[in-house]
Design an enzyme around this catalytic site. Structure first.
Site, PDB file in Angstrom:
ATOM      1  N   GLN A  91       1.564   4.282   1.880  1.00 18.87           N
ATOM      2  CA  GLN A  91       1.425   4.348   3.333  1.00 18.87           C
ATOM      3  C   GLN A  91       2.438   5.299   3.937  1.00 18.87           C
ATOM      4  O   GLN A  91       3.370   5.763   3.271  1.00 18.87           O
ATOM      5  CB  GLN A  91       1.639   2.954   3.930  1.00 18.87           C
ATOM      6  N   LYS A 117      -6.906  -3.259   2.204  1.00 17.81           N
ATOM      7  CA  LYS A 117      -7.017  -3.095   3.652  1.00 17.81           C
ATOM      8  C   LYS A 117      -7.639  -1.747   4.009  1.00 17.81           C
ATOM      9  O   LYS A 117      -7.925  -0.909   3.148  1.00 17.81           O
ATOM     10  CB  LYS A 117      -5.628  -3.228   4.296  1.00 17.81           C
ATOM     11  N   SER A 172       0.813  -1.211   0.000  1.00 16.19           N
ATOM     12  CA  SER A 172       0.000   0.000   0.000  1.00 16.19           C
ATOM     13  C   SER A 172       0.850   1.266   0.000  1.00 16.19           C
ATOM     14  O   SER A 172       1.978   1.291   0.495  1.00 16.19           O
ATOM     15  CB  SER A 172      -0.910   0.011   1.235  1.00 16.19           C
ATOM     16  N   HIS A 210       5.366   6.183   1.176  1.00 13.41           N
ATOM     17  CA  HIS A 210       6.155   5.199   0.439  1.00 13.41           C
ATOM     18  C   HIS A 210       5.297   3.986   0.106  1.00 13.41           C
ATOM     19  O   HIS A 210       4.215   3.794   0.672  1.00 13.41           O
ATOM     20  CB  HIS A 210       7.378   4.746   1.248  1.00 13.41           C
ATOM     21  N   HIS A 250       4.102   6.058   8.254  1.00 14.44           N
ATOM     22  CA  HIS A 250       4.095   5.639   9.648  1.00 14.44           C
ATOM     23  C   HIS A 250       4.094   6.884  10.537  1.00 14.44           C
ATOM     24  O   HIS A 250       4.887   7.808  10.316  1.00 14.44           O
ATOM     25  CB  HIS A 250       5.303   4.772   9.957  1.00 14.44           C
ATOM     26  N   GLU A 269      12.090   3.327   9.549  1.00  9.77           N
ATOM     27  CA  GLU A 269      12.472   2.013   9.023  1.00  9.77           C
ATOM     28  C   GLU A 269      13.526   2.135   7.936  1.00  9.77           C
ATOM     29  O   GLU A 269      13.757   3.215   7.376  1.00  9.77           O
ATOM     30  CB  GLU A 269      11.250   1.271   8.483  1.00  9.77           C
TER      31      GLU A 269
END
Length: 444
Positions: A133, A323, A131, A298, A135, A160
């Site tokens: 997305q 989702k 996806s 990303h 964070h 990450e």
């Protein structure tokens, strides 16, 4: 000392881990997947030929915990390498064991992050796009977790790093403002969705005004695009794909245009297909890495990688996914930086080992490739580490703080081992060995 019947660790001890797999539908199928091979070797469990294997988790997060091998309730952890494997069931998670024995993390780690690993280590096998997305940072993560704990599983941030094992593709961060101008001029379908006023705003920003005006203009355009109705997006994407197919007969399509056609086949009618034009298209070669801070958009697209992050599973999604989507939160949280991501090549520590150290305190990753008949040493450091053996066979020996050496035992593909703080590790091989090691940044 023992706590609740669990044995305390011995100095110079490595602990084998039985790790978890995630079978998301974007994972590679069966034995084609590096994740599947590692999981099967690690646990002794067979993987179905048609089963997608997406992520191999090595850490303490409750969504995919690692278990201590040979240390189920009431049993002792052996000195040296704790043996086990096969189909044996384990009840003691790595997190439980650490909380009962926090000294294995080292004083600095416990003081900063408490009695838990601050990082989560993974291997990813990506067959189709994940996806679009981002964070959340710590403040937003805490709020989202409080408001929607069933969706946002923890209150931590999730910086990450992805380190390519194969050729690896990703969308990462927004394109430069100069490229954004080119996009709105050459992809008319974006203008159909967001309206001419947004396009004109982009085109009328002068170069010397970019720093001042770019962020609100990009945010407004992106929010308008991502918030459009499904019917509008479906119609516009149909036009886009038709136009690109016609263009393909007259000229070779650009890499981004080819990618868009590929994404549309994976996620027909999805807003992420057209949004891809707004992001940097990043291609990594094996041994290259990219890293992402909080609130950066990303999407990993294809390939296999080592991934390391702060211990969190918080993901805010808005496209290329079946989702749950939270478009409003994603569009409001992003930094809207416009720059190509930094690519890490790794810093050589010795002839066999490279270190990848992104600007986050929670983790760094070492890659070690040993040729036949070679030995290397990982010196003792104040924090704990997790090793994963990717290929080959070798032996691993430990030396505690008082230099007591524990006799080496064999390690092979799929073995995952926890090394307590202040434990030196010697690795040797006859035929060759490839491994990765993740731990807290050593300079912290």
């Amino acid at each position: 000392m023992e706590a609740d019947g669990f044995p305390a660790p011995e100095e110079g001890m490595l602990v084998r881990l039985r790790c978890s797999v995630k079978n998301y539908d974007w994972g590679r199928i069966g034995r084609e997947s590096c994740v599947a091979r590692l999981y099967s070797s690690n646990t002794g469990e067979e993987v179905g030929e048609d089963t997608p294997c997406a992520e191999f988790w090595m850490g303490t997060h409750e969504s995919g915990p690692a278990y201590v091998v040979g240390a189920s309730r009431g049993s002792a952890v052996a000195n040296g390498l704790s043996n086990g494997g096969g189909r044996e069931k384990y009840s003691l998670t790595l997190k439980d064991w650490i909380q009962r024995n926090p000294t294995v993390l080292g004083d600095k780690v416990v003081k900063t992050w408490g009695a838990d690993l601050p990082f989560l280590f993974k291997v990813l096998s990506v067959a189709k796009a994940l996806s679009i997305q981002a964070h959340p940072d710590k403040d937003l993560a805490a709020r989202l977790h409080k408001e929607q704990p069933e969706v946002y599983k923890d209150a931590n941030h999730k910086p990450e790093m992805a380190l390519a094992l194969t050729d690896f593709e990703a969308l990462c961060g927004f394109v430069s403002f100069e490229e954004l101008k080119f996009v709105v001029q050459t992809v008319p379908e974006i203008g159909e969705v967001v309206g001419s006023a947004h396009v004109e705003q982009v085109l009328h920003v002068n170069e010397d005004e970019v720093d001042e005006n770019a962020k609100p203009i990009l945010k407004s355009l992106f929010t308008k695009l991502m918030s459009a109705s499904k019917d509008v997006i479906s119609q516009v994407i149909s036009k886009l794909i038709s136009r690109l197919n016609i263009k393909n007969e007259a000229r070779e399509l650009t890499e981004k245009e080819k990618l868009v056609l590929r994404l549309e086949k994976q996620y027909p009618g999805d807003v992420g297909v057209i949004a891809a034009f707004l992001f940097n298209y990043v291609k990594l070669s094996p041994g290259e890495a990219l890293y992402l801070g909080a609130n950066e958009p990303h999407a990993y697209l294809f390939g296999e990688c080592i991934e390391c992050m702060a211990t969190s599973d918080n993901v805010v999604r808005a496209g290329l996914t079946p989702k749950n989507r939270d478009v409003e939160t994603l569009c409001s949280m992003l930094t809207y930086k416009q720059a190509f991501p930094e690519i890490l090549k790794g810093q050589a520590l010795d002839s066999y080992t490279k270190r990848y150290s992104p600007p986050f305190d929670e983790f760094e990753v070492d890659q070690c490739i040993l040729p036949p008949a070679a030995t290397t040493v990982f010196p003792a450091v104040p924090g704990a580490f997790i090793f994963v053996i990717m290929a080959g066979e070798g032996t691993m020996s430990t030396a505690s703080s008082n230099e007591v050496v524990v006799e080496g035992e064999t390690v092979v593909e799929g073995d995952v081992l926890f090394a307590p703080a202040n434990t030196g590790i010697a690795v040797s091989t006859i035929t060759g060995l490839s491994l990765f090691r993740a731990g807290v940044k050593t300079c912290v």
